[in-house]
Structure formats: structure tokens, C-alpha cells
Scaffold this motif. Structure first.
Motif, PDB file in Angstrom:
ATOM      1  N   ASN A  25     -72.280 106.713  61.204  1.00 30.01           N
ATOM      2  CA  ASN A  25     -71.797 106.578  62.581  1.00 30.01           C
ATOM      3  C   ASN A  25     -70.434 105.889  62.661  1.00 30.01           C
ATOM      4  O   ASN A  25     -69.772 105.945  63.703  1.00 30.01           O
ATOM      5  CB  ASN A  25     -72.805 105.792  63.422  1.00 30.01           C
ATOM      6  CG  ASN A  25     -74.039 106.617  63.762  1.00 30.01           C
ATOM      7  OD1 ASN A  25     -73.968 107.844  63.843  1.00 30.01           O
ATOM      8  ND2 ASN A  25     -75.171 105.955  63.950  1.00 30.01           N
ATOM      9  N   LEU A  26     -70.014 105.256  61.577  1.00 35.30           N
ATOM     10  CA  LEU A  26     -68.731 104.551  61.595  1.00 35.30           C
ATOM     11  C   LEU A  26     -67.539 105.450  61.930  1.00 35.30           C
ATOM     12  O   LEU A  26     -66.636 105.022  62.657  1.00 35.30           O
ATOM     13  CB  LEU A  26     -68.494 103.855  60.247  1.00 35.30           C
ATOM     14  CG  LEU A  26     -69.301 102.577  60.000  1.00 35.30           C
ATOM     15  CD1 LEU A  26     -69.046 102.059  58.593  1.00 35.30           C
ATOM     16  CD2 LEU A  26     -68.937 101.513  61.028  1.00 35.30           C
ATOM     17  N   PRO A  27     -67.498 106.696  61.415  1.00 34.46           N
ATOM     18  CA  PRO A  27     -66.338 107.540  61.741  1.00 34.46           C
ATOM     19  C   PRO A  27     -66.092 107.716  63.231  1.00 34.46           C
ATOM     20  O   PRO A  27     -64.944 107.883  63.656  1.00 34.46           O
ATOM     21  CB  PRO A  27     -66.693 108.875  61.073  1.00 34.46           C
ATOM     22  CG  PRO A  27     -67.549 108.486  59.921  1.00 34.46           C
ATOM     23  CD  PRO A  27     -68.371 107.331  60.423  1.00 34.46           C
ATOM     24  N   LEU A  28     -67.146 107.661  64.039  1.00 38.64           N
ATOM     25  CA  LEU A  28     -66.979 107.819  65.484  1.00 38.64           C
ATOM     26  C   LEU A  28     -66.136 106.693  66.071  1.00 38.64           C
ATOM     27  O   LEU A  28     -65.443 106.879  67.070  1.00 38.64           O
ATOM     28  CB  LEU A  28     -68.353 107.856  66.171  1.00 38.64           C
ATOM     29  CG  LEU A  28     -69.268 109.025  65.783  1.00 38.64           C
ATOM     30  CD1 LEU A  28     -70.633 108.870  66.440  1.00 38.64           C
ATOM     31  CD2 LEU A  28     -68.628 110.352  66.175  1.00 38.64           C
ATOM     32  N   GLN A  29     -66.186 105.521  65.433  1.00 34.96           N
ATOM     33  CA  GLN A  29     -65.439 104.371  65.936  1.00 34.96           C
ATOM     34  C   GLN A  29     -63.966 104.406  65.517  1.00 34.96           C
ATOM     35  O   GLN A  29     -63.146 103.683  66.069  1.00 34.96           O
ATOM     36  CB  GLN A  29     -66.075 103.078  65.422  1.00 34.96           C
ATOM     37  CG  GLN A  29     -67.533 102.909  65.811  1.00 34.96           C
ATOM     38  CD  GLN A  29     -68.147 101.676  65.172  1.00 34.96           C
ATOM     39  OE1 GLN A  29     -67.501 100.638  65.065  1.00 34.96           O
ATOM     40  NE2 GLN A  29     -69.400 101.785  64.748  1.00 34.96           N
ATOM     41  N   PHE A  30     -63.660 105.235  64.525  1.00 32.76           N
ATOM     42  CA  PHE A  30     -62.299 105.226  63.975  1.00 32.76           C
ATOM     43  C   PHE A  30     -61.641 106.605  63.998  1.00 32.76           C
ATOM     44  O   PHE A  30     -60.558 106.779  63.448  1.00 32.76           O
ATOM     45  CB  PHE A  30     -62.332 104.717  62.528  1.00 32.76           C
ATOM     46  CG  PHE A  30     -62.715 103.275  62.405  1.00 32.76           C
ATOM     47  CD1 PHE A  30     -61.753 102.278  62.424  1.00 32.76           C
ATOM     48  CD2 PHE A  30     -64.047 102.908  62.293  1.00 32.76           C
ATOM     49  CE1 PHE A  30     -62.110 100.943  62.321  1.00 32.76           C
ATOM     50  CE2 PHE A  30     -64.417 101.573  62.191  1.00 32.76           C
ATOM     51  CZ  PHE A  30     -63.440 100.592  62.204  1.00 32.76           C
ATOM     52  N   GLU A  31     -62.281 107.583  64.654  1.00 33.76           N
ATOM     53  CA  GLU A  31     -61.802 108.957  64.565  1.00 33.76           C
ATOM     54  C   GLU A  31     -60.398 109.152  65.132  1.00 33.76           C
ATOM     55  O   GLU A  31     -59.699 110.088  64.743  1.00 33.76           O
ATOM     56  CB  GLU A  31     -62.785 109.904  65.254  1.00 33.76           C
ATOM     57  CG  GLU A  31     -63.031 109.606  66.720  1.00 33.76           C
ATOM     58  CD  GLU A  31     -64.097 110.514  67.316  1.00 33.76           C
ATOM     59  OE1 GLU A  31     -64.488 111.474  66.639  1.00 33.76           O
ATOM     60  OE2 GLU A  31     -64.530 110.257  68.454  1.00 33.76           O
ATOM     61  N   ASN A  32     -59.971 108.283  66.036  1.00 30.47           N
ATOM     62  CA  ASN A  32     -58.626 108.410  66.600  1.00 30.47           C
ATOM     63  C   ASN A  32     -57.583 107.614  65.816  1.00 30.47           C
ATOM     64  O   ASN A  32     -56.399 107.624  66.160  1.00 30.47           O
ATOM     65  CB  ASN A  32     -58.618 107.953  68.062  1.00 30.47           C
ATOM     66  CG  ASN A  32     -59.469 108.847  68.947  1.00 30.47           C
ATOM     67  OD1 ASN A  32     -59.509 110.061  68.747  1.00 30.47           O
ATOM     68  ND2 ASN A  32     -60.165 108.256  69.899  1.00 30.47           N
TER      69      ASN A  32
END
Length: 243
Positions: A25-32
Motif C-alpha cells: 500500500n505504500l506506493p499509493l502514498q508516493f505515486e505522485n
């Protein structure tokens, strides 16, 4: 069988799915702020550095499902992950890198994948003479450390007469090959591998944080990478090996 394209030829070890889900789920926090590839490489570098190998395979399989749809995309990211494990052997040691690489050997790809689209490491570099490898290592070292490179080399030389030669050889043979990982990706996985080891080793990550900027990473990317590494550590806290 995995998505009709990749399958695993053994039964995976029992894993903590709560930790795995938190990692994925971490990528959702850093996708931008960071690309899916960079996020994946950083997570894998941390898992290797901490020798938490039982999460490497399930994490990457879930990453395939979420972020890399085509067979070629999956093959490319796996080759990059393998290169990550190889490159960070310079700072985590070969035993950990070997353990991590072993986890990926169980992936078998469908032969319909277009292998021509998948880059592989430039193995002709291994055949270079040591002088050329050390020279290319020095070039990369100067690029990463910038104006501080001479002072750092002198400090290393004072520690052991052969230390500079050995480090530059590793920079040349292992780190300076950018056929798989870019120079920015290389700095990010080194930061991750060093930072999670704690103590005096973690402090060595600071040079590579500066180095990432020197080789062209944006401040947003670097800050995000460091923040991501801290969040990965928090996710893994229940399973981080104690010494």
C-alpha cells in the motif's frame, strides 16, 4: 500459474500478510512523487539489506499485479530488482545479496514474452582490465561525491592502504554499469540499503543522499525516497531481525 504469464515453482513460506499489505500500500502514498519502479526498487533494497527474504517474492508478485501489467514490464522490473540486489552487495555484503537473489530464481516466465524488449546487464564490462574498471569507478565516485570526492578518498586512504583501490574497483565493476539501473536509481537503492542498517552505517547514507542530487534527482524525489524508507522500516518493525 500467475496471471497466465508467470508462475512460481515452489510453495511460498508462511508470511505475515498484514506486513505485506502495508508494504504494497505504500506506493499509493508516493505515486505522485516517485515512479512505481523506484518505489519497488527501494522496498526490495530494504528487504535485502535487512535480510527479510521471505517477503521478497510475495511483495514482487503483488507489485506485478498492481503496477506492471504486461509480461515485458514484469520481466524488466525483475531484472532491475536483481540488479538492485547485485549492486547493493557493495554495502550489505554478498551473503545477503545471494539470499535475496535466490528468492527470484523461482520465477518462471512464459516464453511468449518478447525477450528482445528486456535489457540485460552489459557483461562485456566484466572482461575489462582492472585499470579501466578502476578508472570508470573513479569517474562515478567523483560524480556522486562532487567537490568532496578528493577529501573522502584521502580519508579512506588513511584507513587502509588498499581501501580506495577496492572501493573504486567495486564502483567500476558493479556500480558504474547503468545498463539496468540508472545512476539515480542506483543512488536510491544504496541510500535504502545503508539507511536501514542503523548506527554508523546509516550515517553513510547521507553521502548518497547528496550524491542523488549531484546525479540529477530532484529534491522532491530524494525527500520522498527517504520518507518512503522510514515508512518501510515501520512496516517491517515486527520482523526486523535482532542481532
Amino acid at each position: 500459474m500467475y496471471a497466465g504469464e508467470i508462475f512460481v515453482n515452489f510453495e511460498m513460506e508462511q508470511i505475515d500478510y498484514k506486513i505485506l499489505n502495508n508494504l504494497n500500500n505504500l506506493p499509493l502514498q508516493f505515486e505522485n512523487k516517485l515512479s512505481a519502479e523506484k518505489i519497488s526498487l527501494i522496498v526490495n533494497a530494504v528487504l535485502c539489506s535487512l535480510n527479510i527474504t521471505n517477503l521478497i517474492l510475495p511483495f514482487n508478485l503483488k507489485t506485478f499485479e498492481l503496477n506492471f501489467k504486461s509480461v515485458d514490464e514484469k520481466r524488466i522490473i525483475i531484472e532491475k530488482v536483481k540488479e538492485t540486489f547485485y549492486k547493493i552487495s557493495c554495502v550489505v555484503g554478498f551473503p545477503k545479496s545471494i539470499n535475496a537473489l535466490e528468492q527470484l530464481k523461482v520465477l518462471i516466465f512464459d516464453f511468449e514474452s518478447n525477450i528482445e524488449n528486456v535489457k540485460i546487464r552489459n557483461r562485456t564490462r566484466v572482461q575489462q582490465v582492472q585499470e579501466n574498471i578502476t578508472s570508470s569507478g573513479l569517474d562515478l565516485f567523483k560524480t556522486v561525491y562532487g567537490k568532496n570526492s578528493t577529501a573522502v578518498l584521502k580519508k579512506l586512504q588513511a584507513s587502509h592502504v588498499d581501501l580506495v583501490e577496492t572501493i573504486l574497483y567495486n564502483y567500476g565493476l558493479i556500480l558504474s554499469d547503468m545498463s539496468m539501473l540508472s545512476v539515480i536509481e542506483t543512488e536510491f537503492v544504496l541510500i535504502a540499503a545503508l539507511k536501514v542498517q542503523g548506527g554508523m552505517i546509516e550515517k553513510q547514507a547521507f553521502s548518497h543522499i547528496l550524491g542523488a542530487v549531484n546525479v540529477g534527482a530532484s529534491k522532491v524525489e530524494v525527500d520522498s525516497a527517504v520518507e518512503l524508507i522510514e515508512k518501510i522500516k515501520i512496516c517491517l518493525m515486527p520482523v526486523i531481525p535482532s542481532i
